[in-house]
Design an enzyme around this catalytic site. Structure first.
Site, mmCIF file in Angstrom:
data_model
loop_
_atom_site.group_PDB
_atom_site.id
_atom_site.type_symbol
_atom_site.label_atom_id
_atom_site.label_comp_id
_atom_site.label_asym_id
_atom_site.label_seq_id
_atom_site.Cartn_x
_atom_site.Cartn_y
_atom_site.Cartn_z
ATOM 1 N N ARG A 80 4.602 -28.017 -6.352
ATOM 2 C CA ARG A 80 4.176 -27.623 -4.925
ATOM 3 C C ARG A 80 4.662 -26.578 -4.414
ATOM 4 O O ARG A 80 4.458 -26.600 -2.969
ATOM 5 C CB ARG A 80 4.061 -29.094 -4.215
ATOM 6 C CG ARG A 80 3.322 -30.238 -4.989
ATOM 7 C CD ARG A 80 3.084 -31.337 -4.084
ATOM 8 N NE ARG A 80 2.370 -32.229 -4.771
ATOM 9 C CZ ARG A 80 3.068 -33.346 -5.616
ATOM 10 N NH1 ARG A 80 4.401 -33.247 -5.545
ATOM 11 N NH2 ARG A 80 2.427 -34.080 -6.132
ATOM 12 N N LYS A 104 -1.125 -12.796 -1.231
ATOM 13 C CA LYS A 104 -2.074 -13.295 -2.309
ATOM 14 C C LYS A 104 -1.413 -13.233 -3.792
ATOM 15 O O LYS A 104 -0.816 -12.419 -4.154
ATOM 16 C CB LYS A 104 -3.054 -12.360 -2.162
ATOM 17 C CG LYS A 104 -4.222 -12.602 -0.944
ATOM 18 C CD LYS A 104 -5.500 -11.363 -1.510
ATOM 19 C CE LYS A 104 -6.563 -11.514 -0.203
ATOM 20 N NZ LYS A 104 -7.517 -10.669 -0.858
ATOM 21 N N GLU A 158 -4.095 4.347 -1.983
ATOM 22 C CA GLU A 158 -3.923 3.100 -0.922
ATOM 23 C C GLU A 158 -3.018 3.450 0.406
ATOM 24 O O GLU A 158 -3.402 2.941 1.359
ATOM 25 C CB GLU A 158 -3.269 1.747 -1.480
ATOM 26 C CG GLU A 158 -3.786 1.150 -2.767
ATOM 27 C CD GLU A 158 -5.228 0.255 -2.366
ATOM 28 O OE1 GLU A 158 -5.661 0.192 -1.217
ATOM 29 O OE2 GLU A 158 -5.545 -0.161 -3.630
ATOM 30 N N LYS A 185 -0.239 -2.867 6.769
ATOM 31 C CA LYS A 185 -0.775 -3.993 6.002
ATOM 32 C C LYS A 185 -0.640 -5.102 7.045
ATOM 33 O O LYS A 185 -1.164 -6.115 7.017
ATOM 34 C CB LYS A 185 -0.572 -4.112 4.505
ATOM 35 C CG LYS A 185 -1.093 -5.236 3.811
ATOM 36 C CD LYS A 185 -1.336 -5.146 2.417
ATOM 37 C CE LYS A 185 -2.126 -6.426 2.034
ATOM 38 N NZ LYS A 185 -2.282 -6.450 0.537
ATOM 39 N N GLU A 221 -7.668 -14.438 5.164
ATOM 40 C CA GLU A 221 -9.186 -13.734 4.988
ATOM 41 C C GLU A 221 -10.056 -14.676 5.778
ATOM 42 O O GLU A 221 -11.209 -14.941 4.980
ATOM 43 C CB GLU A 221 -9.391 -13.629 3.549
ATOM 44 C CG GLU A 221 -9.931 -12.348 3.356
ATOM 45 C CD GLU A 221 -9.728 -12.084 1.772
ATOM 46 O OE1 GLU A 221 -9.812 -12.785 0.994
ATOM 47 O OE2 GLU A 221 -9.676 -10.654 1.626
ATOM 48 N N ARG A 226 -9.133 -9.002 7.702
ATOM 49 C CA ARG A 226 -8.529 -8.501 6.500
ATOM 50 C C ARG A 226 -9.628 -7.491 5.735
ATOM 51 O O ARG A 226 -8.976 -6.824 4.723
ATOM 52 C CB ARG A 226 -8.196 -9.710 5.655
ATOM 53 C CG ARG A 226 -6.959 -9.535 4.790
ATOM 54 C CD ARG A 226 -6.283 -10.646 4.328
ATOM 55 N NE ARG A 226 -5.326 -10.449 3.302
ATOM 56 C CZ ARG A 226 -4.428 -10.867 2.985
ATOM 57 N NH1 ARG A 226 -3.799 -11.816 3.627
ATOM 58 N NH2 ARG A 226 -3.573 -10.545 1.775
ATOM 59 N N ASN A 252 -10.500 -3.373 2.507
ATOM 60 C CA ASN A 252 -11.515 -2.936 1.634
ATOM 61 C C ASN A 252 -12.175 -1.651 1.451
ATOM 62 O O ASN A 252 -12.798 -1.242 0.733
ATOM 63 C CB ASN A 252 -12.627 -4.079 1.215
ATOM 64 C CG ASN A 252 -11.771 -5.443 0.752
ATOM 65 O OD1 ASN A 252 -11.079 -5.286 0.211
ATOM 66 N ND2 ASN A 252 -12.572 -6.447 1.432
ATOM 67 N N HIS A 264 -13.296 0.351 -1.589
ATOM 68 C CA HIS A 264 -13.340 -0.639 -2.725
ATOM 69 C C HIS A 264 -14.758 -1.199 -3.047
ATOM 70 O O HIS A 264 -14.564 -1.656 -4.226
ATOM 71 C CB HIS A 264 -12.280 -2.014 -2.205
ATOM 72 C CG HIS A 264 -10.911 -1.584 -2.348
ATOM 73 N ND1 HIS A 264 -10.178 -0.730 -1.341
ATOM 74 C CD2 HIS A 264 -9.923 -2.119 -3.161
ATOM 75 C CE1 HIS A 264 -8.993 -0.772 -1.892
ATOM 76 N NE2 HIS A 264 -8.663 -1.291 -2.772
ATOM 77 N N HIS A 300 -15.123 -0.776 -6.910
ATOM 78 C CA HIS A 300 -15.603 -1.838 -7.692
ATOM 79 C C HIS A 300 -16.466 -1.304 -8.769
ATOM 80 O O HIS A 300 -16.364 -1.601 -10.077
ATOM 81 C CB HIS A 300 -16.056 -3.090 -6.908
ATOM 82 C CG HIS A 300 -16.185 -4.051 -7.802
ATOM 83 N ND1 HIS A 300 -17.115 -5.349 -7.195
ATOM 84 C CD2 HIS A 300 -15.592 -4.569 -8.746
ATOM 85 C CE1 HIS A 300 -17.107 -6.246 -8.035
ATOM 86 N NE2 HIS A 300 -16.384 -5.899 -8.922
ATOM 87 N N HIS A 349 -6.500 1.489 -10.644
ATOM 88 C CA HIS A 349 -7.499 1.062 -9.390
ATOM 89 C C HIS A 349 -7.318 2.080 -8.393
ATOM 90 O O HIS A 349 -8.467 2.288 -7.583
ATOM 91 C CB HIS A 349 -6.537 -0.079 -9.127
ATOM 92 C CG HIS A 349 -7.280 -0.773 -8.022
ATOM 93 N ND1 HIS A 349 -8.317 -1.221 -7.705
ATOM 94 C CD2 HIS A 349 -6.535 -0.725 -6.598
ATOM 95 C CE1 HIS A 349 -8.484 -1.654 -6.339
ATOM 96 N NE2 HIS A 349 -7.333 -1.471 -5.570
#
Ligand SMILES: NC(=O)c1ccc[n+]([C@@H]2O[C@H](COP(=O)([O-])OP(=O)(O)OC[C@H]3O[C@@H](n4cnc5c(N)ncnc54)[C@H](O)[C@@H]3O)[C@@H](O)[C@H]2O)c1
Ligand SMILES: [Zn+2]
Length: 360
Positions: free
Chosen positions: A121, A143, A185, A227, A237, A242, A246, A249, A253, A266
């Site tokens: 946990r 994340k 980035e 950030k 989010e 947030r 993107n 992005h 994508h 990326h």
């Protein structure tokens, strides 16, 4: 040593940055996890030497560690690798105080981070990013996760680290293409949040490419701060803020999917994506052409692409964007600049406009 504090109430932590004080790691680790006696160091095959430096540092403050090495590359963000980490933790044996230390790029950070988020946990996590992308992006914000055959990052959770240790000297061994990709980035933070930082990047492009230590520490620290500012206001989010991260992005994508994962890194897709989305903003009358031109010049100086490959079919790209999680009911949604240093979420962008941009 510089510190960037990420303020998240009881989950607050420090990002420590240095280029000259590798020995500072041990004391930092001890402060971040005062009670830890055991650690699992997770790393990949390309950065084992950095991981062993980290393990010695841990040992010097009484934290005994085992190291789990995964193959380099995105394929290691899998449930199978995760299970192997659970086995390694069970064998240690890990208890609630055992530290997980992720030494590597975003792959190792996401995988090791998710193991830490879920085993028993939740175990304390220390991030030691070794790619530029991991330093400025994936190790900040909590994340974690692994991929599922049906989608990237489908299995994951938020788990804030106890600390992040960034030694930019680790970047010396990073391949040039990976380094440049991470710069996309960095440029993004300038466009979405900080015009002065964007100017700094323009003025110091040569020093950045030469990987001058003081310059690297500055751009990584500033990127982490920017950030963190977003993450502090929208940790999970939920408020929508947030989403500004993107920028570039949605197009990216498309490029990554149509080009096939692996055709572009990326950051390369994000670079071309920012230019595409900036052109969209122009056509919507939101920004003058100069805002796009400056991005084009800077990204070109960093050796990054500014448009998709001609063989990537427009309709295939649109199709991916339509399915993007940011789009709703067939209308496309983008994060677009209103000026250098500020972006907004824009709904209902017509597909024809996107087509036009993709064809120019
Ligand atoms: N959690 C987040 O918020 C977040 C954000 C952005 C990206 N990500 C994830 O990050 C991953 C990409 O991360 P990445 O770009 O760091 O890729 P990566 O971890 O695959 O590293 C890129 C390559 O560089 C090698 N490498 C790493 N450090 C090195 C060093 N110092 N010297 C020499 N080689 C080195 C690695 O072995 C690998 O081959 C993706 O899975 C992406 O989903 C997560
Ligand atoms: Zn990204």
């Amino acid at each position: 040593m510089q510190t960037v504090r990420v303020n998240l109430g009881p989950r607050s932590y420090d990002i420590a940055l240095t280029s000259t004080d590798p020995a500072g790691f041990a004391a930092f680790a001890r402060r971040a996890a005062p009670k830890a006696k055991l650690a699992l160091v997770v790393t990949d095959a390309n950065v084992i030497s950095h991981a062993s430096t980290v393990a010695s540092g841990l040992q010097s403050v009484g934290i005994h560690s085992q190291t789990a090495v995964v193959p380099a590359g995105e394929a290691s963000k899998s449930v199978a690798r995760l299970e192997a980490l659970y086995d390694a933790l069970a064998e240690l044996p890990a208890d609630r105080g055992t530290l997980v230390v992720a030494v590597g790029g975003g792959v190792v950070g996401d995988l090791g981070g998710f193991a830490a988020a879920t085993y028993n946990r939740g175990l304390p996590l220390l991030m030691v990013p070794t790619t530029l992308l991991a330093m400025v992006d994936s190790s900040v914000g909590g994340k974690t996760g692994v991929n599922h055959p049906k989608g990237k990052n489908l299995i994951g959770s938020f788990h804030q680290p106890a600390g992040v240790w960034i030694d930019t000297a680790y970047l010396a061994s990073l391949p040039d293409r990976e380094f440049r990709s991470g710069l996309a980035e960095v440029v993004k933070y300038g466009v979405i949040q900080d015009p002065e930082f964007f100017e700094y990047l323009e003025a110091n492009a040569a020093a950045i490419l030469a990987r001058r230590p003081d310059t690297l520490v500055h751009i990584v620290a500033r990127s982490c701060r920017l950030k963190a500012d977003v993450v502090e206001q929208d940790e999970r989010e939920e408020t929508g803020l947030r989403a500004i991260l993107n920028y570039g992005h949605t197009f990216a994508h498309g490029y990554e999917t149509v080009g096939g994962y692996g055709a572009w890194l990326h950051g390369e897709a994000v670079a071309a994506g920012m230019v595409g989305e900036s052109r969209l903003a122009e056509r919507l009358g939101r920004i003058p052409v100069a805002v796009t031109d400056r991005q084009v010049r800077l990204l070109t100086a960093f050796g990054l692409p500014i448009a998709g490959k001609p063989e990537w079919a427009t309709e295939a790209l649109i199709d991916v964007m339509r399915r993007d999680k940011k789009s709703q009911a067939g209308k496309l949604r983008f994060v677009l600049p209103t000026r250098l240093g500020h972006v907004e979420l824009v709904d209902g962008v017509s597909e024809d406009l996107v087509r036009e941009v993709l064809r120019t």
